[in-house]
Design a protein around this motif. Structure first.
Motif, PDB file in Angstrom:
ATOM      1  N   ARG A   1       0.836  -1.191   0.000  1.00  0.00           N
ATOM      2  CA  ARG A   1       0.000   0.000   0.000  1.00  0.00           C
ATOM      3  C   ARG A   1       0.880   1.253   0.000  1.00  0.00           C
ATOM      4  NH1 ARG A   1      -5.180   0.755   0.242  1.00  0.00           N
ATOM      5  NH2 ARG A   1      -6.120   2.635   1.155  1.00  0.00           N
TER       6      ARG A   1
ATOM      7  N   PRO B   1       0.997   5.697  -1.768  1.00  0.00           N
ATOM      8  CA  PRO B   1       0.473   6.701  -2.701  1.00  0.00           C
ATOM      9  C   PRO B   1       1.206   6.596  -4.034  1.00  0.00           C
ATOM     10  CG  PRO B   1       1.903   7.728  -1.075  1.00  0.00           C
ATOM     11  CD  PRO B   1       1.769   6.300  -0.675  1.00  0.00           C
ATOM     12  N   ARG B   2       0.447   6.581  -5.122  1.00  0.00           N
ATOM     13  CA  ARG B   2       1.023   6.431  -6.452  1.00  0.00           C
ATOM     14  C   ARG B   2       0.312   7.361  -7.423  1.00  0.00           C
ATOM     15  NH1 ARG B   2       0.675   0.826  -4.542  1.00  0.00           N
ATOM     16  NH2 ARG B   2       2.770  -0.106  -4.480  1.00  0.00           N
TER      17      ARG B   2
ATOM     18  N   ASP C   1      -1.774   8.169 -10.513  1.00  0.00           N
ATOM     19  CA  ASP C   1      -2.832   7.402 -11.165  1.00  0.00           C
ATOM     20  C   ASP C   1      -2.668   7.485 -12.681  1.00  0.00           C
ATOM     21  OD1 ASP C   1      -5.111   5.953 -11.652  1.00  0.00           O
ATOM     22  OD2 ASP C   1      -6.490   7.614 -11.258  1.00  0.00           O
TER      23      ASP C   1
ATOM     24  N   ASN D   1      -2.414  13.575 -10.291  1.00  0.00           N
ATOM     25  CA  ASN D   1      -3.482  12.774  -9.698  1.00  0.00           C
ATOM     26  C   ASN D   1      -2.833  11.640  -8.916  1.00  0.00           C
ATOM     27  OD1 ASN D   1      -5.668  14.203 -10.731  1.00  0.00           O
ATOM     28  ND2 ASN D   1      -5.646  13.058 -12.649  1.00  0.00           N
ATOM     29  N   VAL D   2      -2.961  11.666  -7.603  1.00  0.00           N
ATOM     30  CA  VAL D   2      -2.323  10.685  -6.737  1.00  0.00           C
ATOM     31  C   VAL D   2      -3.400   9.891  -6.008  1.00  0.00           C
ATOM     32  CG1 VAL D   2      -0.741  10.334  -4.799  1.00  0.00           C
ATOM     33  CG2 VAL D   2      -0.308  12.167  -6.459  1.00  0.00           C
ATOM     34  N   VAL D   3      -3.274   8.578  -6.039  1.00  0.00           N
ATOM     35  CA  VAL D   3      -4.191   7.698  -5.315  1.00  0.00           C
ATOM     36  C   VAL D   3      -3.369   6.782  -4.420  1.00  0.00           C
ATOM     37  CG1 VAL D   3      -5.964   7.742  -7.104  1.00  0.00           C
ATOM     38  CG2 VAL D   3      -4.170   5.990  -7.176  1.00  0.00           C
ATOM     39  N   THR D   4      -3.978   6.334  -3.344  1.00  0.00           N
ATOM     40  CA  THR D   4      -3.337   5.327  -2.493  1.00  0.00           C
ATOM     41  C   THR D   4      -3.874   3.965  -2.913  1.00  0.00           C
ATOM     42  OG1 THR D   4      -3.084   6.871  -0.665  1.00  0.00           O
ATOM     43  CG2 THR D   4      -3.000   4.520  -0.139  1.00  0.00           C
ATOM     44  N   SER D   5      -2.967   3.092  -3.335  1.00  0.00           N
ATOM     45  CA  SER D   5      -3.371   1.797  -3.874  1.00  0.00           C
ATOM     46  C   SER D   5      -2.555   0.686  -3.237  1.00  0.00           C
ATOM     47  CB  SER D   5      -3.197   1.770  -5.396  1.00  0.00           C
ATOM     48  OG  SER D   5      -1.841   1.977  -5.739  1.00  0.00           O
TER      49      SER D   5
END
Length: 654
Positions: free
Chosen positions: A491, A493-494, A496, A530-534
């Protein structure tokens, strides 16, 4: 450097020199030689904006090319729209040229805001897309926006990476160096007496691809190229080891999409493109070889500044990697930026730093200003969202292909480690399997895939270069596709890069980069990541049509029941997996999401003992790349909210 004035020789006291037969004028001291003065736009080691952009000379010329592929009996012509300072023309100061040659100036637009060229009623160009003209013309450069053959006002027909396209743009550089012919719209000769002949080509995607191709001709006068997300081999844009990405959007379609000529004029050329590309086979042939620039890297005389998104699924990373390696083998001066977004211009993911670096690059190579840019680190890489590091080179210094074994694990999920595996595992093709399901929940049993996981890393792992998979396989039918994905589980932050904007979004605010006029402003909407945590990220992918395992030109079927060793490369990548992450290799067969398989439905048996993942790693002496693992660790990775598709891959090919 300015030359110092000659100093007078002083007479030493007490010495008498007798000169006979010389006139008194010869006895005088030599005159001082004045140091050449720098032009107004040079201040020390940089160019500065001193020229009036609004009053600049704007003109169009038609450059004659060596070919006639529209068959009208006249040599084809490419149109060059130019803007250059009026002050340098009046003073007789010769200036270099920044050039962006493109097929998109009228059909589709350039940049994040899809700007087009615009013209006054008399045909004078009034707006140039992008910021290059606004920024560089006041600093003592000319800007040339070149329309490919068959687009906009140029004649001939587009052949998508072929001789017409490359030699048409090369003819412009020849003309700028006094080796070619051009006319104005009224037919009068046009001569480029105002330029030094030094040219720097720049452009994203197709524009950058033609820069690669023109550099591969070795043309004199092309001093540097800046290919951004650019193609190095058109075969590799449409295929991967015989696996076809598309059968609908090939070169024939692309030529028609940007065509500016009457449709019937260029239909014969498009028919030739369709026949030559051999869409039904996936083979590499003479058509594709003409459009492969990598073998001619030995001819490149220009320096090269490569920019690419490490998550680009349009122009994949194999394009910059194979071009970069070929340039390195031939000692070409070079620099590289690798960002985290997908098919995105650095102006839209690191704007201020990009403009400053590009400015210094062009000043060095086109204005001969020794500003130290070539003494700086060669590589600049985005490790995480907006976290950049400089490296001495790329791939990482000391990186090497580390052999990683595949193990049986718990029978459902295999292992990645150091000890060779035992036994076999089998994969039965499921053409409906999409990437999200293939890579998520790696400990679950999912038909159509086989997952291999490392133990949680006991130290950071640097992957830098091109991974390679070798499998010993036995196949149930004469052909099948083999697909591989390298996955970072953990997990974090990456960016998107799979979502809208390929990692960036457009904001409502603007920033300005250069001088403006009423019809051509230098202001562009800003962007943000645009950064999402995946829970995971597919780092790189690769495909192989098994019949092309030994040759891209002559595919041979497999004999069911017989063992074969097959090897294929994944796309290049660069990442540091932190301690605690899990590395995964996911194997599937046909991939109808990213490719057009020629055969589906096979069952493939894999001999684990003779199969390997060759991982390009950079290690400290004595370190191990992966900890040993006897059973696959439990990794929870729920499905990602978005996924790419074959359709979205071709939605925005610019």
């Amino acid at each position: 450097m300015p030359l110092p004035a000659l100093r007078r020789a002083a007479l030493l006291p007490g010495i008498v020199v007798v000169l006979t037969g010389l006139s008194a004028s010869l006895l005088s001291a030599p005159a001082a030689v004045a140091a050449p003065s720098a032009p107004p736009h040079v201040d020390g080691t940089e160019t500065v904006p001193v020229y009036d952009y609004a009053d600049a000379i704007r003109e169009s010329v038609w450059v004659t090319t060596p070919l006639d592929n529209d068959g009208d009996g006249a040599k084809d012509q490419v149109v060059v729209d130019l803007v250059r300072p009026k002050e340098t023309a009046r003073a007789g100061v010769k200036i270099p040229v920044v050039m962006d040659a493109s097929p998109y100036y009228q059909c589709c637009g350039r940049g994040n805001e899809s700007e087009l060229k615009e013209y006054a009623e008399d045909g004078t160009v009034t707006q140039f897309p992008l910021f290059y003209d606004n920024y560089f013309v006041p600093r003592g450069y000319a800007f040339a926006a070149v329309d490919f053959n068959g687009t906009s006002r140029s004649t001939g027909c587009g052949d998508v990476g072929g001789r017409e396209e490359i030699l048409g743009v090369k003819a412009v550089i020849d003309w700028l160096n006094g080796r070619g012919q051009a006319t104005y719209a009224d037919g009068t000769p046009a001569r480029a007496t105002w330029t030094t002949g030094k040219v720097g080509m720049i452009g994203k995607s197709w524009d950058g691809s033609v820069a690669n191709g023109v550099a591969a001709t070795g043309v004199e006068g092309l001093e540097t190229i800046v290919p951004i997300a650019a193609i190095s081999s058109w075969y590799d844009y449409y295929r991967d080891n015989g696996a076809r990405y598309t059968t609908d959007f090939g070169p024939a379609w692309l030529s028609g999409y940007v065509n500016g000529r009457p449709p019937e004029v260029c239909q014969p050329v498009r028919d030739e493109l369709l026949a030559g590309s051999a869409n039904e086979t996936g083979n590499y042939n003479a058509f594709w070889h003409e459009r492969n620039f990598v073998p001619d890297a030995r001819k490149v005389k220009a320096s090269v500044f490569v920019v690419h998104g490490i998550n680009d699924l349009n122009v994949e990373t194999k394009h910059f990697a194979q071009w970069w390696d070929a340039l390195a083998r031939n000692g070409v001066p070079r620099k590289i930026w690798l960002g985290q977004p997908g098919h995105v211009d650095p102006f839209d993911f690191r704007r201020a730093e990009w403009v400053a670096t590009l400015h210094r690059w062009f000043d060095y190579w086109l204005q001969d200003l020794r500003n130290g840019v070539m003494r700086e680190p060669m590589a600049t890489i985005e490790r995480a969202p907006d976290v950049w590091v400089n490296e001495r080179t790329w791939p990482a210094r000391g990186a090497f292909p580390f052999p990683v074994s595949l193990g049986a694990g718990d029978g459902t999920t295999g292992t990645l480690g150091l000890v060779p595996g035992r036994g076999t595992t089998s994969i039965t093709d499921d053409p409906s399997l999409r990437e999200t399901r293939a890579v998520s929940n790696p400990n679950a049993e999912v038909a159509g895939r086989q997952v291999f996981l490392s133990a949680p890393l006991n130290r950071d792992l640097r992957i830098s270069g091109t991974p390679e998979v070798t499998l010993r396989v036995r196949v149930s039918q004469p052909n099948t596709q083999l697909s591989a994905r390298l996955v970072d589980y953990g997990r974090a932050p990456r960016i998107d890069s799979m979502g809208p904007g390929e990692g960036v979004r457009t904001l409502s605010t603007e920033s300005c980069w250069g001088a403006s006029t009423e019809s051509d402003d230098a202001c562009y909407r800003e962007t943000a990541k645009n950064v999402v945590t995946s829970d995971y990220q597919v780092m790189t992918r690769g495909w192989l049509d098994a019949a092309h395992r030994d040759s891209l030109t002559r595919p041979t079927p497999l004999r069911p029941g017989r063992w074969y060793t097959v090897t294929w490369r994944l796309n290049a990548h660069d990442a540091v997996l932190p301690k605690g992450r899990v590395l995964g290799l996911v194997l599937t067969l046909s991939d109808t999401q990213f490719t057009i398989p020629s055969s589906t439905g096979a069952t493939v048996e894999v001999d684990l003992r003779r199969s390997r993942l060759h991982l390009p790693v950079s290690l400290h002496p004595g370190a191990t790349a992966l900890p040993e693992v006897s059973a696959a660790p439990q990794v929870h990775a729920p499905p990602a909210p978005r996924t790419a598709s074959t359709e979205s891959r071709w939605h925005d090919f610019r």
